[in-house]
Design a protein around this motif. Structure first.
Motif, PDB file in Angstrom:
ATOM      1  N   PRO A  25       0.681  -1.392   0.053  1.00 39.65           N
ATOM      2  CA  PRO A  25      -0.020   0.047   0.075  1.00 39.65           C
ATOM      3  C   PRO A  25       0.950   1.238  -0.044  1.00 39.65           C
ATOM      4  N   VAL A  26       2.121   1.058   0.137  1.00 41.82           N
ATOM      5  CA  VAL A  26       2.949   2.404   0.140  1.00 41.82           C
ATOM      6  C   VAL A  26       4.309   2.217  -0.598  1.00 41.82           C
ATOM      7  N   PRO A  27       5.034   2.967  -0.964  1.00 42.91           N
ATOM      8  CA  PRO A  27       6.163   2.831  -1.714  1.00 42.91           C
ATOM      9  C   PRO A  27       7.305   2.548  -0.568  1.00 42.91           C
ATOM     10  N   ASP A  28       8.539   1.736  -1.088  1.00 35.60           N
ATOM     11  CA  ASP A  28       9.548   1.292  -0.446  1.00 35.60           C
ATOM     12  C   ASP A  28      10.164   2.505   0.522  1.00 35.60           C
ATOM     13  N   SER A  29      10.102   3.644   0.220  1.00 35.20           N
ATOM     14  CA  SER A  29      10.663   4.726   0.895  1.00 35.20           C
ATOM     15  C   SER A  29      10.099   4.866   2.032  1.00 35.20           C
ATOM     16  N   LYS A  30       8.781   4.599   2.185  1.00 35.08           N
ATOM     17  CA  LYS A  30       7.968   4.924   3.363  1.00 35.08           C
ATOM     18  C   LYS A  30       8.274   3.722   4.535  1.00 35.08           C
ATOM     19  N   ILE A  31       8.509   2.427   3.922  1.00 37.71           N
ATOM     20  CA  ILE A  31       8.922   1.374   4.973  1.00 37.71           C
ATOM     21  C   ILE A  31      10.269   1.834   5.351  1.00 37.71           C
ATOM     22  N   GLU A  32      11.299   2.309   4.537  1.00 35.13           N
ATOM     23  CA  GLU A  32      12.527   2.609   5.041  1.00 35.13           C
ATOM     24  C   GLU A  32      12.444   3.645   6.221  1.00 35.13           C
ATOM     25  N   GLU A  33      11.485   4.595   5.932  1.00 36.92           N
ATOM     26  CA  GLU A  33      11.319   5.652   6.853  1.00 36.92           C
ATOM     27  C   GLU A  33      10.746   5.162   8.213  1.00 36.92           C
ATOM     28  N   LEU A  34      10.079   4.206   8.272  1.00 32.63           N
ATOM     29  CA  LEU A  34       9.405   3.456   9.323  1.00 32.63           C
ATOM     30  C   LEU A  34      10.335   2.902  10.199  1.00 32.63           C
TER      31      LEU A  34
END
Length: 205
Positions: A25-34
């Motif tokens: 549901p989100v781009p990989d960059s959002k996972i990295e941010e998390l």
């Protein structure tokens, strides 16, 4: 809704989801941010910052589960795991895991246990506490982004091949695998024991 109410709702929604897909549901960059937020802001005793995370996405994630499958196949061939159990239970479960990315949590505490010798026997369990907080923070935050997730523990069976594949430092210890992906199914029924048997409050006005 207040921040507290929102946090409670996320805690209620966070469940073990096994049926996951690749539709993030989100781009990989959002996972990295998390993940970066977890490393920076989840507490640890004496600020040891003992938890480490390895994030495997897309093809790298699938490679991890290929390693797990290969490891178990060797156990089947040696007779350590019954072939029927492998074919009917373990293999289908592992093949399902290949639909999802993964988080990996090791711990590193030796310098602090040497520096603070009085507490040396406590640093290992304290590191486990911090590690668990990272797991819960990430699991709940992934829920807030629309992911489903489940926590796995295939260590120590896969420790050596995983460390070799991704050049993980030898002093990192594999603790758990937080598997996440698009939510393609629902959690099973969860029976709760009575709160009165689990909570005691004193001094309430």
């Amino acid at each position: 809704m207040s921040n507290t109410d929102a946090l409670i709702e996320l805690a209620k929604a966070r469940r073990t989801i096994y049926k996951l897909g690749k539709n993030s549901p989100v781009p990989d960059s959002k996972i990295e941010e998390l993940v970066n937020a977890a490393i920076l802001h989840v507490p640890s005793s004496f600020n040891t910052q003992s938890t480490r995370l390895v994030v495997l996405l897309h093809a790298e994630h699938e490679r991890l589960w290929d390693i797990v499958i290969d490891t178990f196949m060797q156990l089947v061939q040696s007779g350590a795991v019954p072939e029927a159990t492998w074919k009917n239970q373990t293999l289908p479960k592992l093949q399902g895991m290949k639909n999802d990315p993964l988080l990996r949590d090791p711990a590193h505490i030796k310098p602090f246990s040497e520096k603070f010798a009085t507490y040396k026997d406590h640093f290992q369990p304290w590191a486990e506490h911090s590690n668990a907080m990272h797991q819960y923070f990430l699991w709940t935050a992934l829920e807030s982004l629309g992911f489903g997730a489940n926590l796995q523990h295939y260590n120590p069976l896969i420790d050596a091949p995983v460390a070799k594949q991704w050049d993980v430092p030898s002093d990192w210890r594999l603790i758990a695998q937080l598997v996440f992906g698009s939510r393609e199914g629902e959690a099973g029924e969860k029976v709760q024991k009575p709160i009165e048997e689990r909570v005691k409050i004193f001094g309430k006005l």
